[in-house]
Motif scaffolding. Structure first.
Motif, short mmCIF file in Angstrom:
data_model
loop_
_atom_site.label_atom_id
_atom_site.label_comp_id
_atom_site.label_asym_id
_atom_site.label_seq_id
_atom_site.Cartn_x
_atom_site.Cartn_y
_atom_site.Cartn_z
N LEU A 1 0.86 -1.18 0.00
CA LEU A 1 0.00 0.00 0.00
C LEU A 1 0.89 1.23 0.00
N GLN A 2 0.72 2.07 -1.01
CA GLN A 2 1.49 3.30 -1.11
C GLN A 2 0.58 4.46 -0.76
N LEU A 3 0.98 5.22 0.26
CA LEU A 3 0.19 6.34 0.75
C LEU A 3 0.88 7.65 0.41
N GLU A 4 0.10 8.67 0.26
CA GLU A 4 0.64 10.01 0.04
C GLU A 4 0.20 10.90 1.19
N TRP A 5 1.19 11.53 1.84
CA TRP A 5 0.89 12.46 2.93
C TRP A 5 0.27 13.73 2.36
N GLU A 6 -0.66 14.28 3.08
CA GLU A 6 -1.28 15.54 2.70
C GLU A 6 -1.21 16.51 3.86
N GLY A 7 -1.23 17.80 3.54
CA GLY A 7 -1.22 18.84 4.58
C GLY A 7 0.05 18.79 5.40
N ALA A 8 -0.10 19.01 6.68
CA ALA A 8 1.04 19.10 7.59
C ALA A 8 1.81 17.78 7.71
N CYS A 9 1.18 16.67 7.38
CA CYS A 9 1.86 15.38 7.50
C CYS A 9 3.06 15.27 6.56
N GLY A 10 3.01 16.00 5.45
CA GLY A 10 4.09 15.92 4.47
C GLY A 10 5.42 16.38 5.00
N ALA A 11 5.43 17.32 5.93
CA ALA A 11 6.69 17.86 6.46
C ALA A 11 6.92 17.51 7.92
N CYS A 12 6.08 16.68 8.47
CA CYS A 12 6.16 16.38 9.90
C CYS A 12 7.33 15.44 10.20
N PRO A 13 8.16 15.77 11.19
CA PRO A 13 9.26 14.89 11.55
C PRO A 13 8.79 13.59 12.21
N MET A 14 7.54 13.54 12.62
CA MET A 14 6.99 12.32 13.24
C MET A 14 6.37 11.38 12.21
N SER A 15 6.41 11.74 10.93
CA SER A 15 5.73 10.92 9.92
C SER A 15 6.22 9.48 9.85
N PRO A 16 7.50 9.17 10.10
CA PRO A 16 7.88 7.75 10.11
C PRO A 16 7.15 6.94 11.19
N MET A 17 6.97 7.54 12.36
CA MET A 17 6.24 6.83 13.42
C MET A 17 4.76 6.74 13.08
#
Length: 78
Positions: free
Chosen positions: A40-56
């Motif tokens: 499953l390939q997801l695309e971050w949108e909004g603030a999630c795209g630059a969030c340092p917590m996105s790997p978690m």
């Protein structure tokens, strides 16, 4: 075509359970692709795209989606 993928409704339901938490920080996620191998390939949108917590966050999304849709073998975020 992605819209016709048989797993998509179950994946979206699993993501819908998590989207309110993403939205509290101004973010969201959308399904970009489901590969033939079950990735499953997801695309971050909004603030999630630059969030340092996105790997978690991705790890949490993967856990939830794989519990709901065991046919998914992995989750990747773009």
């Amino acid at each position: 075509m992605l819209l016709d993928h048989p797993l998509l409704p179950r994946i979206e339901a699993a993501l819908d359970d998590l989207r309110p938490y993403l939205a509290t920080d101004g973010g969201n996620v959308r399904v970009a692709n489901i590969t033939a191998e079950g990735v499953l390939q997801l695309e971050w949108e909004g603030a999630c795209g630059a969030c340092p917590m996105s790997p978690m966050t991705r790890a949490g999304l993967e856990d939830s989606v794989r519990r709901a849709v065991p046919e998914i073998t992995a989750v990747e975020a773009k």
